[in-house]
Write a protein that holds these residues in place. Structure first.
Motif, PDB file in Angstrom:
ATOM      1  N   LEU A 156       0.802  -1.227   0.000  1.00  0.00           N
ATOM      2  CA  LEU A 156       0.000   0.000   0.000  1.00  0.00           C
ATOM      3  C   LEU A 156       0.832   1.271   0.000  1.00  0.00           C
ATOM      4  CD1 LEU A 156      -2.686  -0.996   2.690  1.00  0.00           C
ATOM      5  CD2 LEU A 156      -2.628  -1.540   0.247  1.00  0.00           C
ATOM      6  N   THR A 157       2.148   1.156   0.035  1.00  0.00           N
ATOM      7  CA  THR A 157       2.992   2.340   0.215  1.00  0.00           C
ATOM      8  C   THR A 157       3.105   3.197  -1.029  1.00  0.00           C
ATOM      9  OG1 THR A 157       4.854   0.850  -0.205  1.00  0.00           O
ATOM     10  CG2 THR A 157       4.411   1.421   2.081  1.00  0.00           C
ATOM     11  N   HIS A 158       3.004   2.616  -2.216  1.00  0.00           N
ATOM     12  CA  HIS A 158       3.288   3.248  -3.522  1.00  0.00           C
ATOM     13  C   HIS A 158       4.440   4.254  -3.428  1.00  0.00           C
ATOM     14  CE1 HIS A 158       0.446   6.444  -2.271  1.00  0.00           C
ATOM     15  NE2 HIS A 158      -0.420   5.489  -2.071  1.00  0.00           N
ATOM     16  N   ASP A 159       5.548   3.737  -2.878  1.00  0.00           N
ATOM     17  CA  ASP A 159       6.805   4.486  -2.766  1.00  0.00           C
ATOM     18  C   ASP A 159       7.902   3.557  -3.284  1.00  0.00           C
ATOM     19  OD1 ASP A 159       9.244   5.611  -1.935  1.00  0.00           O
ATOM     20  OD2 ASP A 159       8.336   6.525  -0.162  1.00  0.00           O
ATOM     21  N   ALA A 160       8.565   3.958  -4.365  1.00  0.00           N
ATOM     22  CA  ALA A 160       9.492   3.065  -5.067  1.00  0.00           C
ATOM     23  C   ALA A 160      10.606   2.533  -4.171  1.00  0.00           C
ATOM     24  CB  ALA A 160      10.090   3.776  -6.281  1.00  0.00           C
ATOM     25  N   LYS A 161      11.066   3.339  -3.237  1.00  0.00           N
ATOM     26  CA  LYS A 161      12.196   2.869  -2.423  1.00  0.00           C
ATOM     27  C   LYS A 161      11.802   1.705  -1.524  1.00  0.00           C
ATOM     28  CE  LYS A 161      11.842   6.252   1.401  1.00  0.00           C
ATOM     29  NZ  LYS A 161      10.768   7.110   0.849  1.00  0.00           N
ATOM     30  N   PHE A 162      10.505   1.612  -1.206  1.00  0.00           N
ATOM     31  CA  PHE A 162      10.017   0.448  -0.476  1.00  0.00           C
ATOM     32  C   PHE A 162       9.502  -0.635  -1.434  1.00  0.00           C
ATOM     33  CE2 PHE A 162       8.971   3.945   2.634  1.00  0.00           C
ATOM     34  CZ  PHE A 162       9.968   3.626   3.539  1.00  0.00           C
ATOM     35  N   ASP A 163       8.761  -0.203  -2.446  1.00  0.00           N
ATOM     36  CA  ASP A 163       8.024  -1.149  -3.278  1.00  0.00           C
ATOM     37  C   ASP A 163       8.906  -2.030  -4.144  1.00  0.00           C
ATOM     38  OD1 ASP A 163       5.919   0.161  -2.178  1.00  0.00           O
ATOM     39  OD2 ASP A 163       5.093   0.943  -4.056  1.00  0.00           O
ATOM     40  N   ILE A 164       9.908  -1.436  -4.790  1.00  0.00           N
ATOM     41  CA  ILE A 164      10.678  -2.206  -5.781  1.00  0.00           C
ATOM     42  C   ILE A 164      11.454  -3.347  -5.138  1.00  0.00           C
ATOM     43  CG2 ILE A 164      12.401  -2.087  -7.602  1.00  0.00           C
ATOM     44  CD1 ILE A 164       9.600  -0.797  -8.160  1.00  0.00           C
TER      45      ILE A 164
ATOM     46  N   VAL B 138      -0.336 -11.223  -4.882  1.00  0.00           N
ATOM     47  CA  VAL B 138       0.503 -10.036  -4.674  1.00  0.00           C
ATOM     48  C   VAL B 138      -0.182  -8.865  -5.369  1.00  0.00           C
ATOM     49  CG1 VAL B 138       2.752  -8.953  -4.951  1.00  0.00           C
ATOM     50  CG2 VAL B 138       2.611 -11.437  -4.646  1.00  0.00           C
ATOM     51  N   GLY B 139      -0.577  -7.868  -4.597  1.00  0.00           N
ATOM     52  CA  GLY B 139      -1.209  -6.684  -5.159  1.00  0.00           C
ATOM     53  C   GLY B 139      -0.507  -5.430  -4.680  1.00  0.00           C
ATOM     54  N   ALA B 140      -0.536  -4.390  -5.491  1.00  0.00           N
ATOM     55  CA  ALA B 140       0.141  -3.140  -5.138  1.00  0.00           C
ATOM     56  C   ALA B 140      -0.758  -1.951  -5.466  1.00  0.00           C
ATOM     57  CB  ALA B 140       1.478  -3.017  -5.859  1.00  0.00           C
ATOM     58  N   MET B 141      -0.832  -1.009  -4.549  1.00  0.00           N
ATOM     59  CA  MET B 141      -1.668   0.170  -4.715  1.00  0.00           C
ATOM     60  C   MET B 141      -0.930   1.239  -5.507  1.00  0.00           C
ATOM     61  SD  MET B 141      -3.526   2.370  -1.688  1.00  0.00           S
ATOM     62  CE  MET B 141      -4.854   1.170  -1.494  1.00  0.00           C
ATOM     63  N   GLY B 142      -1.700   2.042  -6.225  1.00  0.00           N
ATOM     64  CA  GLY B 142      -1.109   3.154  -6.974  1.00  0.00           C
ATOM     65  C   GLY B 142      -1.905   3.441  -8.228  1.00  0.00           C
ATOM     66  N   SER B 143      -1.650   4.596  -8.812  1.00  0.00           N
ATOM     67  CA  SER B 143      -2.327   4.971 -10.053  1.00  0.00           C
ATOM     68  C   SER B 143      -1.798   4.142 -11.220  1.00  0.00           C
ATOM     69  CB  SER B 143      -2.082   6.457 -10.340  1.00  0.00           C
ATOM     70  OG  SER B 143      -0.718   6.669 -10.637  1.00  0.00           O
ATOM     71  N   ARG B 144      -2.440   4.292 -12.362  1.00  0.00           N
ATOM     72  CA  ARG B 144      -1.956   3.574 -13.544  1.00  0.00           C
ATOM     73  C   ARG B 144      -0.574   4.083 -13.960  1.00  0.00           C
ATOM     74  NH1 ARG B 144      -5.862   0.227 -14.949  1.00  0.00           N
ATOM     75  NH2 ARG B 144      -8.030   0.804 -14.516  1.00  0.00           N
ATOM     76  N   ARG B 145      -0.336   5.373 -13.788  1.00  0.00           N
ATOM     77  CA  ARG B 145       0.994   5.905 -14.085  1.00  0.00           C
ATOM     78  C   ARG B 145       2.022   5.303 -13.137  1.00  0.00           C
ATOM     79  NH1 ARG B 145       1.690  12.304 -14.300  1.00  0.00           N
ATOM     80  NH2 ARG B 145       0.355  11.919 -16.118  1.00  0.00           N
ATOM     81  N   THR B 146       1.664   5.212 -11.848  1.00  0.00           N
ATOM     82  CA  THR B 146       2.565   4.587 -10.881  1.00  0.00           C
ATOM     83  C   THR B 146       2.833   3.134 -11.257  1.00  0.00           C
ATOM     84  OG1 THR B 146       1.797   6.023  -9.092  1.00  0.00           O
ATOM     85  CG2 THR B 146       2.846   3.953  -8.449  1.00  0.00           C
ATOM     86  N   HIS B 147       1.796   2.446 -11.702  1.00  0.00           N
ATOM     87  CA  HIS B 147       1.948   1.051 -12.092  1.00  0.00           C
ATOM     88  C   HIS B 147       2.915   0.897 -13.261  1.00  0.00           C
ATOM     89  CE1 HIS B 147       1.075  -3.061 -13.144  1.00  0.00           C
ATOM     90  NE2 HIS B 147       0.580  -2.707 -14.319  1.00  0.00           N
ATOM     91  N   GLN B 148       2.786   1.740 -14.283  1.00  0.00           N
ATOM     92  CA  GLN B 148       3.680   1.657 -15.434  1.00  0.00           C
ATOM     93  C   GLN B 148       5.123   1.920 -15.036  1.00  0.00           C
ATOM     94  OE1 GLN B 148       2.928   0.473 -18.416  1.00  0.00           O
ATOM     95  NE2 GLN B 148       0.851   0.129 -17.617  1.00  0.00           N
ATOM     96  N   GLU B 149       5.339   2.899 -14.179  1.00  0.00           N
ATOM     97  CA  GLU B 149       6.698   3.193 -13.705  1.00  0.00           C
ATOM     98  C   GLU B 149       7.222   2.035 -12.871  1.00  0.00           C
ATOM     99  OE1 GLU B 149      10.286   5.280 -12.894  1.00  0.00           O
ATOM    100  OE2 GLU B 149       8.798   5.266 -14.524  1.00  0.00           O
TER     101      GLU B 149
END
Length: 374
Positions: free
Chosen positions: A268-276, A290-301
């Motif tokens: 749920l963090t949608h923060d790359a330093k944690f998520d990746i 495995v699911g991750a929160m964030g916008s579609r732009r966040t998902h593409q990145e």
């Protein structure tokens, strides 16, 4: 039978005989899975349900008869009947094969122990012979703490049944299995229903954000053991309904915690330093969701960064992002329902579509909760 273990434990402790009616096979659309039971004691008290109400009266009377008459277990079959609107049958169109037997707790002392363990939330397996020689049908043994209690037939047969019960308990699923027929290990051909009460599946929530409390509540309601993990001590405080809150970097915690293919992970963090780092590890683990929160732009990145980190396309396809089903959710509570609805659909191979827009059986054959879907 483990669906009513708490009541059966009380009856066993009081040495109260009862009749146990168990769904041992199903065909087509049925409301409840194999292993579901109804029990009736000698005073006429009943507990449980096997059909959601369609055939309970007939099963109750059969239980009373078995208690009065004793003797061998009885078999009953219930299917759809359109000859008479008041006939006993399943309005959903499925078929149930039901085994009814008398249980005397004094003759089955291991069941008292097994039911107590289930009531305390510990893993238990109970193997019940549902087809085979007349003198073996209804025999039971239980597996608690890797130890076998009771027996199911002769020595070789009982050992073969115990082996199947051990295997299914390890995998965390109730199932009907055919064994035997080989002179070397089990000369008798038996069909065994192994009832399994597994430890609660895990729901790992990464990010103690405002959505975590609502997701913890719904996860708790669904029977998950909920862990919330966040690297930021200021946020990783008490979360309602969470079984534990951990202060640690998410990927570091995941490296050392226990997961299996019933585990659901929500990032749920949608923060790359944690998520990746976390998702790079999670998508290589045999977890169920495995699911991750964030916008579609966040998902593409996120996909771009995970690809650069070396994840292959088949691994990336396991990622559910943006997380949840399209329910139009806005509040944390609605979002929690959206996320857990996707987990349920993914686990059970559901479409996520309204039932009114689909065809075919409503009740599908059971899929192991949390099984990894390729």
């Amino acid at each position: 039978m483990l669906n009513i273990a708490d009541v059966l434990h009380r009856w066993c402790r009081a040495a109260r005989p009862f009749a146990l009616a168990t769904v041992v096979d199903v065909t087509g659309s049925t409301p409840l899975p194999i292993g579901t039971s109804v029990a009736v004691d000698e005073d006429g008290n009943a507990v449980g349900s096997i059909s959601g109400g369609c055939v309970e009266g007939a099963v109750y009377e059969l239980c009373r008869q078995v208690l009065r008459d004793g003797g061998a277990p009885q078999r009953a079959w219930f299917g759809y009947s359109d000859d008479d609107a008041f006939a006993v049958g399943l309005t959903c169109g499925g078929e149930l094969d039901v085994l009814v037997q008398r249980i005397d707790p004094i003759r089955h002392p291991h069941l008292t122990f097994a039911f107590a363990e289930v009531a305390d939330g510990r893993p238990v397996g109970v193997a019940q012979v549902v087809d085979g020689p007349e003198d073996v049908v209804g025999a039971m043994l239980s597996i608690v703490d890797d130890r076998v209690h009771g027996n199911a037939g002769s020595g070789p047969s009982s050992r073969a049944v115990a082996d199947q019960a051990h295997a299914l308990l390890r995998s965390g699923r109730t199932a009907r299995v055919a064994i035997g027929g080989q002179a070397d290990d089990c000369p008798q051909s038996l069909t065994v229903l192994v009832h399994v009460h597994a430890a609660r599946p895990r729901l790992l929530i990464f990010g103690a954000v405002d959505f975590a409390a609502s997701l913890s509540q719904v996860g708790h309601f669904l029977g998950y053991r909920v862990t919330v993990c966040d690297a930021r001590p200021v946020f990783a405080t008490a979360v309602p309904y969470a079984d534990e809150v951990v202060v640690d970097w998410p990927h570091r915690y995941l490296e050392h915690t226990e997961v299996d293919d019933r585990t659901a992970m929500c990032v749920l963090t949608h923060d790359a330093k944690f998520d990746i780092p976390l998702l790079r590890l999670a998508l290589d683990l045999p977890v169920g969701y495995v699911g991750a929160m964030g916008s579609r732009r966040t998902h593409q990145e996120r996909l771009r960064l995970l690809t650069e980190a070396g994840l292959t396309q088949d691994r990336l396809m396991r990622l559910r992002s943006p997380i949840g089903l399209d329910l139009g959710a806005r509040t944390p509570e609605e979002t929690a329902v959206s996320i857990t609805a996707e987990i349920i659909a993914h686990t059970n191979l559901g479409t996520g579509l309204p039932l009114s827009s689909t065809s075919g059986p409503i009740h599908r054959p059971a899929v192991r909760e949390g099984a990894v879907m390729k």
